[in-house]
Design a protein around this motif. Sequence first.
Motif, PDB file in Angstrom:
ATOM      1  N   ALA A  11       0.826  -1.200   0.000  1.00 38.13           N
ATOM      2  CA  ALA A  11       0.000   0.000   0.000  1.00 38.13           C
ATOM      3  C   ALA A  11       0.861   1.251   0.000  1.00 38.13           C
ATOM      4  O   ALA A  11       0.491   2.274  -0.575  1.00 38.13           O
ATOM      5  CB  ALA A  11      -0.933  -0.002   1.200  1.00 38.13           C
ATOM      6  N   PHE A  12       2.033   1.183   0.615  1.00 40.83           N
ATOM      7  CA  PHE A  12       2.956   2.309   0.618  1.00 40.83           C
ATOM      8  C   PHE A  12       3.391   2.656  -0.799  1.00 40.83           C
ATOM      9  O   PHE A  12       3.660   3.806  -1.103  1.00 40.83           O
ATOM     10  CB  PHE A  12       4.176   1.990   1.490  1.00 40.83           C
ATOM     11  N   GLN A  13       3.438   1.653  -1.685  1.00 38.27           N
ATOM     12  CA  GLN A  13       3.811   1.895  -3.066  1.00 38.27           C
ATOM     13  C   GLN A  13       2.714   2.643  -3.825  1.00 38.27           C
ATOM     14  O   GLN A  13       2.958   3.208  -4.868  1.00 38.27           O
ATOM     15  CB  GLN A  13       4.117   0.574  -3.794  1.00 38.27           C
ATOM     16  N   LEU A  55      -3.223  -5.955  -6.931  1.00 37.08           N
ATOM     17  CA  LEU A  55      -1.917  -6.088  -6.298  1.00 37.08           C
ATOM     18  C   LEU A  55      -0.996  -6.626  -7.385  1.00 37.08           C
ATOM     19  O   LEU A  55      -1.056  -7.800  -7.744  1.00 37.08           O
ATOM     20  CB  LEU A  55      -2.009  -7.044  -5.110  1.00 37.08           C
ATOM     21  N   VAL A  56      -0.185  -5.741  -7.972  1.00 28.54           N
ATOM     22  CA  VAL A  56       0.556  -6.047  -9.189  1.00 28.54           C
ATOM     23  C   VAL A  56       2.045  -6.244  -8.887  1.00 28.54           C
ATOM     24  O   VAL A  56       2.665  -5.431  -8.199  1.00 28.54           O
ATOM     25  CB  VAL A  56       0.392  -4.911 -10.231  1.00 28.54           C
ATOM     26  N   PHE A  57       2.575  -7.329  -9.462  1.00 31.86           N
ATOM     27  CA  PHE A  57       4.005  -7.610  -9.350  1.00 31.86           C
ATOM     28  C   PHE A  57       4.549  -7.927 -10.742  1.00 31.86           C
ATOM     29  O   PHE A  57       3.976  -8.733 -11.462  1.00 31.86           O
ATOM     30  CB  PHE A  57       4.263  -8.797  -8.414  1.00 31.86           C
ATOM     31  N   PHE A  58       5.638  -7.270 -11.117  1.00 30.14           N
ATOM     32  CA  PHE A  58       6.316  -7.552 -12.377  1.00 30.14           C
ATOM     33  C   PHE A  58       7.488  -8.477 -12.093  1.00 30.14           C
ATOM     34  O   PHE A  58       8.297  -8.198 -11.200  1.00 30.14           O
ATOM     35  CB  PHE A  58       6.855  -6.255 -13.000  1.00 30.14           C
ATOM     36  N   HIS A 156       9.196  -4.646  -6.204  1.00 31.81           N
ATOM     37  CA  HIS A 156       8.139  -4.222  -5.284  1.00 31.81           C
ATOM     38  C   HIS A 156       6.754  -4.484  -5.868  1.00 31.81           C
ATOM     39  O   HIS A 156       6.585  -4.664  -7.064  1.00 31.81           O
ATOM     40  CB  HIS A 156       8.297  -2.747  -4.893  1.00 31.81           C
ATOM     41  N   LEU A 157       5.806  -4.516  -4.977  1.00 36.25           N
ATOM     42  CA  LEU A 157       4.406  -4.697  -5.342  1.00 36.25           C
ATOM     43  C   LEU A 157       3.758  -3.328  -5.510  1.00 36.25           C
ATOM     44  O   LEU A 157       4.112  -2.385  -4.810  1.00 36.25           O
ATOM     45  CB  LEU A 157       3.664  -5.457  -4.244  1.00 36.25           C
ATOM     46  N   GLU A 158       2.821  -3.256  -6.410  1.00 37.39           N
ATOM     47  CA  GLU A 158       2.067  -2.023  -6.620  1.00 37.39           C
ATOM     48  C   GLU A 158       0.617  -2.297  -6.272  1.00 37.39           C
ATOM     49  O   GLU A 158       0.049  -3.311  -6.695  1.00 37.39           O
ATOM     50  CB  GLU A 158       2.151  -1.579  -8.080  1.00 37.39           C
TER      51      GLU A 158
END
Length: 167
Positions: A11-13, A55-58, A156-158
Motif C-alpha cells: 500500500a505504501f507503493q 496487487l501487481v508484481f512484475f 516491489h508490489l504495486e
Amino acid sequence: MAGTALLAFAAFQYFEPSTDTDANASNPAFYADFELTDHRGLVQTDEYFAGRWMLVFFGFANCPDVCPTTLAEVAAVMEDLGTDAEKIQPIFISIDPERDTPAALAEYVPLFNAGIIGLTGTPEQIAETSETFPIFYERIEEASAPNGYTMGHTSHLEVVAEIRTSC
C-alpha cells in the motif's frame, strides 16, 4: 501478521492522494493501463478489474529467488485477508515474454494457490504496460541461466485502485 505487513508495504507503493484533484486525476503517479494475455489464453485489460484493488508484481517465471518468494508472500497475504481477499486481485505481469508464454504461466502461477492471474504479451505490450508503473527491467546475458539470460527488475508490489471522479 507477515501478510498484514506485506500488504501495508504494498500500500505504501500506492501513490498519495493529492488535495489538487484535477492535477492528480490528469497526472497520477502511476496507473494500470494494459491489454495482455492471461495464463488461460484470454485477453485481459485493466478495465476487467474495475471495482477491485489490483496487487501487481512484475517478474518472470525463471526467477530463482525474488519472484517466487514475493508470490508466496502474496499468497500468504491473500490467505490472511480471509473474505476481504475478494476485493483484491493479485496480478503477475511477466517481463520475459520470450519464455513466459500463457502456457508457461499456466504452469507457474497456480503453484502459489492465491488466485493470481499471470499476464504476458509481446515485448512491445510489456514495454508499454511497464511505462504506466514505476518499474525497471532489463535482460542480462548470463550463460548459466535458462536460454542464456536472466532478467534484472524492480521487486516491489504495486497496489492500484480505480479512481473515478464524478462529473
